[in-house]
Scaffold this motif. Structure first.
Motif, short mmCIF file in Angstrom:
data_model
loop_
_atom_site.label_atom_id
_atom_site.label_comp_id
_atom_site.label_asym_id
_atom_site.label_seq_id
_atom_site.Cartn_x
_atom_site.Cartn_y
_atom_site.Cartn_z
N VAL A 2 -84.90 -37.71 5.58
CA VAL A 2 -86.34 -37.84 5.78
C VAL A 2 -86.98 -36.55 6.26
O VAL A 2 -88.18 -36.42 6.20
CB VAL A 2 -86.69 -38.99 6.74
CG1 VAL A 2 -86.31 -40.32 6.15
CG2 VAL A 2 -86.06 -38.79 8.09
N ASN A 3 -86.20 -35.59 6.71
CA ASN A 3 -86.75 -34.31 7.13
C ASN A 3 -86.77 -33.29 6.00
O ASN A 3 -87.14 -32.15 6.21
CB ASN A 3 -85.95 -33.76 8.31
CG ASN A 3 -86.19 -34.56 9.57
OD1 ASN A 3 -87.29 -35.07 9.78
ND2 ASN A 3 -85.18 -34.70 10.39
N VAL A 12 -91.78 -43.30 -2.38
CA VAL A 12 -90.55 -43.79 -1.75
C VAL A 12 -90.53 -45.32 -1.83
O VAL A 12 -91.47 -45.97 -1.38
CB VAL A 12 -90.50 -43.35 -0.26
CG1 VAL A 12 -89.28 -43.92 0.43
CG2 VAL A 12 -90.52 -41.84 -0.15
N ALA A 13 -89.46 -45.84 -2.40
CA ALA A 13 -89.25 -47.30 -2.44
C ALA A 13 -88.08 -47.61 -1.52
O ALA A 13 -87.00 -47.03 -1.65
CB ALA A 13 -88.93 -47.77 -3.85
N ALA A 45 -97.02 -42.31 -1.77
CA ALA A 45 -96.93 -43.73 -2.10
C ALA A 45 -95.60 -44.22 -1.56
O ALA A 45 -94.56 -43.59 -1.75
CB ALA A 45 -96.99 -43.93 -3.61
N ALA A 46 -95.65 -45.33 -0.86
CA ALA A 46 -94.42 -45.90 -0.30
C ALA A 46 -94.55 -47.41 -0.27
O ALA A 46 -95.64 -47.94 -0.07
CB ALA A 46 -94.18 -45.37 1.11
N VAL A 59 -85.79 -57.73 -6.73
CA VAL A 59 -85.18 -56.57 -7.38
C VAL A 59 -86.05 -56.06 -8.52
O VAL A 59 -86.32 -54.86 -8.63
CB VAL A 59 -83.75 -56.89 -7.85
CG1 VAL A 59 -83.13 -55.72 -8.59
CG2 VAL A 59 -82.87 -57.29 -6.66
N SER A 60 -86.49 -56.96 -9.38
CA SER A 60 -87.33 -56.56 -10.53
C SER A 60 -88.61 -55.90 -10.06
O SER A 60 -89.04 -54.89 -10.63
CB SER A 60 -87.67 -57.76 -11.40
OG SER A 60 -86.50 -58.29 -11.97
N GLU A 61 -89.23 -56.44 -9.03
CA GLU A 61 -90.47 -55.88 -8.51
C GLU A 61 -90.25 -54.47 -7.97
O GLU A 61 -91.06 -53.57 -8.19
CB GLU A 61 -91.05 -56.78 -7.42
CG GLU A 61 -91.51 -58.13 -7.90
CD GLU A 61 -90.40 -59.18 -7.98
OE1 GLU A 61 -89.22 -58.84 -7.77
OE2 GLU A 61 -90.73 -60.34 -8.27
N ALA A 62 -89.14 -54.28 -7.26
CA ALA A 62 -88.84 -52.96 -6.69
C ALA A 62 -88.63 -51.93 -7.80
O ALA A 62 -89.15 -50.81 -7.72
CB ALA A 62 -87.61 -53.04 -5.79
N PHE A 63 -87.90 -52.29 -8.83
CA PHE A 63 -87.66 -51.35 -9.92
C PHE A 63 -88.91 -51.11 -10.75
O PHE A 63 -89.15 -49.99 -11.19
CB PHE A 63 -86.50 -51.81 -10.80
CG PHE A 63 -85.17 -51.44 -10.22
CD1 PHE A 63 -84.68 -50.15 -10.28
CD2 PHE A 63 -84.41 -52.40 -9.57
CE1 PHE A 63 -83.47 -49.80 -9.72
CE2 PHE A 63 -83.19 -52.07 -9.01
CZ PHE A 63 -82.71 -50.77 -9.08
N ALA A 64 -89.72 -52.13 -10.94
CA ALA A 64 -90.97 -51.96 -11.68
C ALA A 64 -91.89 -50.98 -10.95
O ALA A 64 -92.50 -50.10 -11.56
CB ALA A 64 -91.66 -53.30 -11.89
N TRP A 65 -92.00 -51.14 -9.62
CA TRP A 65 -92.83 -50.24 -8.82
C TRP A 65 -92.30 -48.82 -8.91
O TRP A 65 -93.06 -47.87 -9.10
CB TRP A 65 -92.85 -50.71 -7.36
CG TRP A 65 -93.76 -49.92 -6.48
CD1 TRP A 65 -95.07 -50.18 -6.20
CD2 TRP A 65 -93.43 -48.73 -5.75
NE1 TRP A 65 -95.57 -49.23 -5.34
CE2 TRP A 65 -94.59 -48.33 -5.05
CE3 TRP A 65 -92.28 -47.97 -5.61
CZ2 TRP A 65 -94.62 -47.20 -4.24
CZ3 TRP A 65 -92.31 -46.84 -4.81
CH2 TRP A 65 -93.47 -46.47 -4.12
N THR A 66 -90.98 -48.67 -8.79
CA THR A 66 -90.36 -47.34 -8.85
C THR A 66 -90.61 -46.69 -10.20
O THR A 66 -90.99 -45.51 -10.26
CB THR A 66 -88.84 -47.45 -8.57
OG1 THR A 66 -88.66 -48.05 -7.29
CG2 THR A 66 -88.19 -46.08 -8.60
#
Length: 84
Positions: A2-3, A12-13, A45-46, A59-66
């Motif tokens: 993170v630094n 970042v997801a 964006a995070a 899982v699908s939502e996280a990958f779609a956002w990414t």
């Protein structure tokens, strides 16, 4: 990690796995902890996703956002002092 200044402006997801367990930390609490870190990194964006890989939830939502944010960055790449 993170630094790392190379992460400035990069989406970042965060996938909070194990949400199917009764003692899993909820995403609201995770957001409270990670918002300070994400502000420090300068993420433009995070998103924190509550997921259960075992059940396939979130899982699908996280990958779609990414994928969506990676595509946006490919077109409109954030300026960075180390990369022209």
């Amino acid at each position: 990690m993170v630094n790392n200044s190379l992460l400035e402006g990069i989406p970042v997801a965060i996938c909070a796995n194990k949400q199917d367990l009764p003692n899993a930390m909820d995403t609201v609490t995770l957001k409270e902890h990670f918002n300070r870190v994400l502000e420090h990194v300068g993420a433009n964006a995070a998103q924190i996703f509550g997921v259960s890989a075992l059940k396939g939830a979130g899982v699908s939502e996280a990958f779609a956002w990414t994928c969506s944010h990676a595509t946006k960055n490919a077109v409109n790449r954030p300026a960075h002092k180390y990369c022209p």
